[in-house]
Design a protein around this motif. Structure first.
Motif, short mmCIF file in Angstrom:
data_model
loop_
_atom_site.label_atom_id
_atom_site.label_comp_id
_atom_site.label_asym_id
_atom_site.label_seq_id
_atom_site.Cartn_x
_atom_site.Cartn_y
_atom_site.Cartn_z
N VAL A 19 2.55 20.76 -50.51
CA VAL A 19 3.78 20.05 -51.10
C VAL A 19 4.14 19.66 -52.31
N SER A 20 2.38 19.09 -52.10
CA SER A 20 1.98 18.95 -53.42
C SER A 20 1.81 20.01 -54.48
N ARG A 21 1.80 21.25 -54.12
CA ARG A 21 1.54 22.82 -54.39
C ARG A 21 2.93 23.45 -54.86
N VAL A 22 3.60 22.09 -53.71
CA VAL A 22 5.46 22.69 -54.60
C VAL A 22 6.09 22.08 -55.21
N ILE A 23 5.63 20.32 -55.77
CA ILE A 23 6.04 19.68 -56.86
C ILE A 23 5.57 20.21 -58.07
N ASN A 24 4.01 20.61 -58.06
CA ASN A 24 3.64 20.81 -59.37
C ASN A 24 3.27 22.32 -59.54
N GLY A 25 4.26 23.42 -58.93
CA GLY A 25 5.02 24.16 -59.67
C GLY A 25 3.90 25.43 -59.34
N ILE A 29 3.41 30.81 -52.95
CA ILE A 29 3.73 30.21 -51.55
C ILE A 29 5.57 30.59 -50.77
N ALA A 30 5.11 30.56 -50.18
CA ALA A 30 5.85 31.68 -49.09
C ALA A 30 7.41 30.84 -49.06
N PRO A 31 8.69 31.30 -49.21
CA PRO A 31 9.67 31.12 -49.92
C PRO A 31 10.52 30.25 -48.93
N GLU A 32 10.37 30.25 -47.01
CA GLU A 32 10.12 29.53 -46.70
C GLU A 32 9.78 27.78 -46.25
N ASP A 35 11.14 26.33 -49.91
CA ASP A 35 12.91 25.56 -49.32
C ASP A 35 12.49 24.48 -47.97
N ALA A 36 12.12 24.39 -47.14
CA ALA A 36 11.94 23.26 -46.08
C ALA A 36 11.70 22.14 -46.89
N VAL A 37 9.92 22.05 -48.00
CA VAL A 37 9.67 21.37 -48.66
C VAL A 37 10.38 20.70 -49.49
N ARG A 38 11.71 21.25 -49.98
CA ARG A 38 12.75 20.95 -50.68
C ARG A 38 13.46 20.06 -50.74
#
Length: 355
Positions: A19-25, A29-32, A35-38
């Motif tokens: 989650v942290s990696r998605v938030i911080n760009g 990271i696997a696209p799915e 999408d799940a985190v967003r």
């Protein structure tokens, strides 16, 4: 009700680190999973705090300084705070921070695969990492976001700055020290197969092979296994090492222990067998952390932990202040030295002064 990053991770079915990696760009990271985190963020109404936004701003090149540097002790819980190894590294870092006007934030984690909180929350301008066993897999990603320096690391496959000492060379220097004092049957003992101990062993073996004096029977070690993430509270039982080495048809005249902790355990095992140090057997260790507890005082290679901590702090502050980035692994080596006490006999002169 305010939700946390843990709530997002639970709903998305991923780790907090993801989650942290998605938030911080972060990339890769696997696209799915993205999408799940967003989707979880949307449903829960999660909002990044200002610190996380600060980190994102740093990614974009508009660095807003916090005045802090982080020290991440990976796989090292709070119980390490009273350990002499930890204290030596920390004292070097803190001294430089005080001189350079920076604040130090400490982060202890039992895991190595999660981005430390001080980075997730954007509280630091740079990060020093001390890993106990495994190398954190997030280091490369972190190095793309802010300056990162590995402390006591010599990992040529990881493209980050690293401050260390040459344990391979140290092993050879200790062996040479004994050789110059007339020792030809030199043993080596180690309790686990940590890469630092193995480097010291390799230096020992290389030196003796260059003198055509290597004998594998003089090495005693436990079987490879998972290294503990907790500091030991008692000296290890080195009875097996003492039994093996002293029962050889031609026992060693000197033994190198992979660190002082093991040397202390060997002291106790030899005392039970009536083996005198250094009259019957010379002993030398590494780190120079236990000599005050041992009689005779232990001669030991003084690993420059305080110096490495200071060098890492100076380097990362320079990187922050000058906005520098590094590509590929870059190393700074800090040399140690042998602290001579009373546990090694000089056979080259056959003197009997063992005070």
């Amino acid at each position: 009700m305010t939700c946390s990053i843990k709530d997002v991770a639970k709903m998305a079915g991923v780790s907090v680190g993801t989650v942290s990696r998605v938030i911080n760009g972060f990339e890769n990271i696997a696209p799915e999973r993205i999408d799940a985190v967003r989707e979880a963020i949307r449903v829960l109404g999660y909002r990044k705090n200002s610190a996380a936004q600060l980190l994102a701003g740093q990614r974009g090149g508009s660095r807003l300084r916090t005045g802090n540097i982080g020290l991440w002790m990976a796989e090292m819980g709070n119980e390490w705070s009273s350990n002499s190894v930890y204290i030596n590294y920390l004292s070097g870092i803190e001294e430089v921070c005080a001189q350079r006007g920076c604040h130090l934030l400490l982060e202890h984690t039992s895991a190595v695969d999660e981005i430390p909180r001080c980075v997730r929350e954007g509280k630091v301008d740079g990060l020093i990492v001390k890993a106990l066993n495994a190398i954190p897999p997030v280091l490369v990603e972190l190095s793309r976001q802010l300056p990162v320096i590995g402390l006591s690391m010599l990992e040529r496959e990881i493209p980050i700055a690293q401050v260390t000492t040459d344990n391979h060379q140290a092993g050879a220097e200790v062996c040479r020290f004994l050789w110059e004092r007339g020792h030809r049957r030199i043993g080596f003992i180690l309790m686990n197969h940590h890469r630092m101990f193995l480097a010291r062993l390799q230096g020992y073996e290389e030196f003796l092979r260059s003198r055509d004096a290597f004998d594998a029977d003089l090495i005693w070690s436990t079987r490879p296994g998972t290294d503990s993430s907790r500091p030991e509270k008692e000296f290890p039982d080195m009875s097996g090492a003492a039994d093996h080495l002293m029962s050889l048809r031609e026992p060693p005249t000197a033994v190198i222990a992979a660190n002082d902790w093991m040397a202390a355990g060997l002291y106790m095992a030899l005392e039970k067998r009536g083996v005198r140090i250094p009259e019957d057997l010379s002993v030398i260790g590494f780190d120079h952390l236990a000599n005050l507890f041992l009689r005779p005082r232990l001669t030991s290679y003084e690993t420059p932990m305080r110096g490495m901590g200071a060098a890492a702090a100076e380097w990362i502050i320079d990187l922050i202040e000058h906005g520098m980035t590094l590509e590929g692994p870059v190393f700074r080596m800090v040399r140690g030295e042998i602290a001579v006490h009373n546990s090694v006999a000089d056979l080259s002169t056959q003197k009997e002064n063992f005070k």
